[in-house]
Design a protein around this motif. Structure first.
Motif, PDB file in Angstrom:
ATOM      1  N   ALA A  26       0.829  -1.210   0.000  1.00 29.18           N
ATOM      2  CA  ALA A  26       0.000   0.000   0.000  1.00 29.18           C
ATOM      3  C   ALA A  26       0.860   1.254   0.000  1.00 29.18           C
ATOM      4  N   ARG A  27       2.005   1.197   0.647  1.00 25.47           N
ATOM      5  CA  ARG A  27       2.886   2.367   0.788  1.00 25.47           C
ATOM      6  C   ARG A  27       3.664   2.660  -0.493  1.00 25.47           C
ATOM      7  N   LEU A  28       3.852   1.641  -1.339  1.00 23.50           N
ATOM      8  CA  LEU A  28       4.586   1.839  -2.592  1.00 23.50           C
ATOM      9  C   LEU A  28       3.910   2.845  -3.515  1.00 23.50           C
ATOM     10  N   PHE A  34       6.653  10.855  -3.288  1.00 16.53           N
ATOM     11  CA  PHE A  34       7.764  11.092  -2.367  1.00 16.53           C
ATOM     12  C   PHE A  34       8.972  11.660  -3.117  1.00 16.53           C
ATOM     13  N   LEU A  35       9.293  11.070  -4.273  1.00 25.39           N
ATOM     14  CA  LEU A  35      10.441  11.545  -5.053  1.00 25.39           C
ATOM     15  C   LEU A  35      10.212  12.955  -5.573  1.00 25.39           C
ATOM     16  N   PHE A  36       9.007  13.222  -6.101  1.00 27.98           N
ATOM     17  CA  PHE A  36       8.704  14.569  -6.581  1.00 27.98           C
ATOM     18  C   PHE A  36       8.731  15.581  -5.437  1.00 27.98           C
ATOM     19  N   SER A  37       8.227  15.196  -4.267  1.00 30.42           N
ATOM     20  CA  SER A  37       8.257  16.100  -3.109  1.00 30.42           C
ATOM     21  C   SER A  37       9.689  16.430  -2.711  1.00 30.42           C
ATOM     22  N   SER A  38      10.579  15.453  -2.797  1.00 31.22           N
ATOM     23  CA  SER A  38      11.988  15.690  -2.468  1.00 31.22           C
ATOM     24  C   SER A  38      12.606  16.696  -3.424  1.00 31.22           C
ATOM     25  N   VAL A  39      12.292  16.557  -4.706  1.00 28.80           N
ATOM     26  CA  VAL A  39      12.813  17.505  -5.704  1.00 28.80           C
ATOM     27  C   VAL A  39      12.243  18.897  -5.450  1.00 28.80           C
ATOM     28  N   GLN A  40      10.943  18.964  -5.183  1.00 33.94           N
ATOM     29  CA  GLN A  40      10.311  20.257  -4.916  1.00 33.94           C
ATOM     30  C   GLN A  40      10.919  20.925  -3.691  1.00 33.94           C
ATOM     31  N   ARG A  41      11.117  20.141  -2.635  1.00 33.80           N
ATOM     32  CA  ARG A  41      11.693  20.691  -1.403  1.00 33.80           C
ATOM     33  C   ARG A  41      13.098  21.238  -1.669  1.00 33.80           C
ATOM     34  N   SER A  42      13.896  20.491  -2.426  1.00 36.37           N
ATOM     35  CA  SER A  42      15.256  20.949  -2.733  1.00 36.37           C
ATOM     36  C   SER A  42      15.226  22.227  -3.563  1.00 36.37           C
ATOM     37  N   PHE A  43      14.326  22.298  -4.541  1.00 34.87           N
ATOM     38  CA  PHE A  43      14.194  23.499  -5.366  1.00 34.87           C
ATOM     39  C   PHE A  43      13.830  24.703  -4.511  1.00 34.87           C
ATOM     40  N   LEU A  44      12.837  24.530  -3.648  1.00 36.54           N
ATOM     41  CA  LEU A  44      12.397  25.644  -2.802  1.00 36.54           C
ATOM     42  C   LEU A  44      13.481  26.051  -1.810  1.00 36.54           C
ATOM     43  N   GLN A  45      14.166  25.076  -1.213  1.00 39.27           N
ATOM     44  CA  GLN A  45      15.248  25.393  -0.278  1.00 39.27           C
ATOM     45  C   GLN A  45      16.377  26.143  -0.972  1.00 39.27           C
ATOM     46  N   SER A  46      16.650  25.774  -2.222  1.00 41.55           N
ATOM     47  CA  SER A  46      17.735  26.450  -2.937  1.00 41.55           C
ATOM     48  C   SER A  46      17.425  27.914  -3.205  1.00 41.55           C
ATOM     49  N   HIS A  47      16.154  28.273  -3.126  1.00 41.28           N
ATOM     50  CA  HIS A  47      15.747  29.670  -3.278  1.00 41.28           C
ATOM     51  C   HIS A  47      15.420  30.311  -1.934  1.00 41.28           C
ATOM     52  N   GLY A  48      15.807  29.632  -0.854  1.00 36.18           N
ATOM     53  CA  GLY A  48      15.610  30.181   0.481  1.00 36.18           C
ATOM     54  C   GLY A  48      14.161  30.149   0.941  1.00 36.18           C
ATOM     55  N   LEU A  49      13.340  29.334   0.310  1.00 34.13           N
ATOM     56  CA  LEU A  49      11.918  29.254   0.665  1.00 34.13           C
ATOM     57  C   LEU A  49      11.678  27.974   1.463  1.00 34.13           C
ATOM     58  N   ILE A  98      -2.193   3.228   2.932  1.00 31.53           N
ATOM     59  CA  ILE A  98      -2.974   4.091   2.041  1.00 31.53           C
ATOM     60  C   ILE A  98      -2.947   5.534   2.540  1.00 31.53           C
ATOM     61  N   THR A  99      -3.053   5.716   3.844  1.00 37.52           N
ATOM     62  CA  THR A  99      -2.986   7.067   4.415  1.00 37.52           C
ATOM     63  C   THR A  99      -1.639   7.706   4.118  1.00 37.52           C
ATOM     64  N   GLY A 100      -0.560   6.944   4.323  1.00 39.13           N
ATOM     65  CA  GLY A 100       0.776   7.477   4.035  1.00 39.13           C
ATOM     66  C   GLY A 100       0.913   7.903   2.589  1.00 39.13           C
ATOM     67  N   SER A 101       0.394   7.093   1.671  1.00 43.37           N
ATOM     68  CA  SER A 101       0.452   7.442   0.252  1.00 43.37           C
ATOM     69  C   SER A 101      -0.380   8.683  -0.046  1.00 43.37           C
ATOM     70  N   THR A 102      -1.534   8.788   0.605  1.00 48.34           N
ATOM     71  CA  THR A 102      -2.417   9.933   0.376  1.00 48.34           C
ATOM     72  C   THR A 102      -1.785  11.234   0.861  1.00 48.34           C
ATOM     73  N   VAL A 103      -1.205  11.214   2.063  1.00 48.62           N
ATOM     74  CA  VAL A 103      -0.622  12.456   2.583  1.00 48.62           C
ATOM     75  C   VAL A 103       0.634  12.852   1.800  1.00 48.62           C
ATOM     76  N   HIS A 104       1.366  11.866   1.260  1.00 49.96           N
ATOM     77  CA  HIS A 104       2.505  12.220   0.401  1.00 49.96           C
ATOM     78  C   HIS A 104       2.023  12.894  -0.885  1.00 49.96           C
ATOM     79  N   ALA A 105       0.920  12.415  -1.442  1.00 53.10           N
ATOM     80  CA  ALA A 105       0.354  13.054  -2.630  1.00 53.10           C
ATOM     81  C   ALA A 105      -0.099  14.476  -2.310  1.00 53.10           C
TER      82      ALA A 105
END
Length: 200
Positions: A26-28, A34-49, A98-105
């Motif tokens: 269910a978590r897969l 999760f991968l897209f969130s990691s990229v987004q977080r890195s992008f935002l952090q690189s701009h100080g956000l 399923i909850t973990g997958s939903t909150v990651h989305a």
């Protein structure tokens, strides 16, 4: 004899493994988000956000508890809270996955909106060539391999401990949670330092 008493019964290990397998299946579903969130977080952090990722995590945690309660216990959980039944089945550990997958989305959706606004504010060109350029691969591949090795060692340790028994796995999880809490402070500082060095 004392060591034998501490070990979990042999029948408990296959049952635990089956539950873990159901949870992982269910978590897969969360892997892409999760991968897209990691990229987004890195992008935002690189701009100080740093506010959008924090907001995303807070919203995800607010959704996590009630959704977990509903999907794990189903109607019985609602009735226990004094709410009317809605026909929800009790999914147990699958509900947690399923909850973990939903909150990651959900986190990914919040991050995507923050990235869109940031890119528009900076006048960034759209297009994959900026994201998938050779320089990005050269920088990202070693970082990805380092993360894989780090996570892989902890995952392998958990698998090996699972062979001892359910109590050993539970004790290991408690120890890892405590260690992770203290690890967050140097991790945050190192991430901030990496952003500053990268920008310089």
């Amino acid at each position: 004899a004392q060591g034998e008493r501490r070990r979990a019964p042999r029948s408990a290990v296959p049952a635990t493994a089956a539950l873990a397998s159901d949870y992982i299946d269910a978590r897969l579903l969360a892997l892409p988000s999760f991968l897209f969130s990691s990229v987004q977080r890195s992008f935002l952090q690189s701009h100080g956000l740093t506010r959008p990722p924090v907001v995303a995590v807070l919203v995800a945690n607010l959704v996590n508890l009630p959704l977990n309660w509903l999907l794990v216990f189903g109607d019985a959980g609602l009735v226990r809270l004094g709410l009317p039944a809605v026909g929800a089945p009790a999914l147990g550990v699958v509900g947690i996955g399923i909850t973990g997958s939903t909150v990651h989305a959900l986190q990914m959706a919040i991050g995507a909106e923050a990235v869109r606004r940031t890119r528009e504010g900076l006048g960034c060109r759209r297009g994959l060539e900026r994201v998938l350029g050779l320089t990005s691969v050269r920088l990202g591949l070693p970082i990805g391999l380092q993360k894989l090795a780090e996570v892989g060692v902890f995952a392998l340790t958990s698998v090996l401990i699972a062979k001892i028994g359910t109590r050993a796995v539970a004790a290991h999880q408690v120890a890892m949670t405590l260690a992770s809490a203290t690890f967050m402070v140097p991790l945050g500082i190192s991430t901030a330092a990496a952003v500053r060095v990268g920008r310089a």
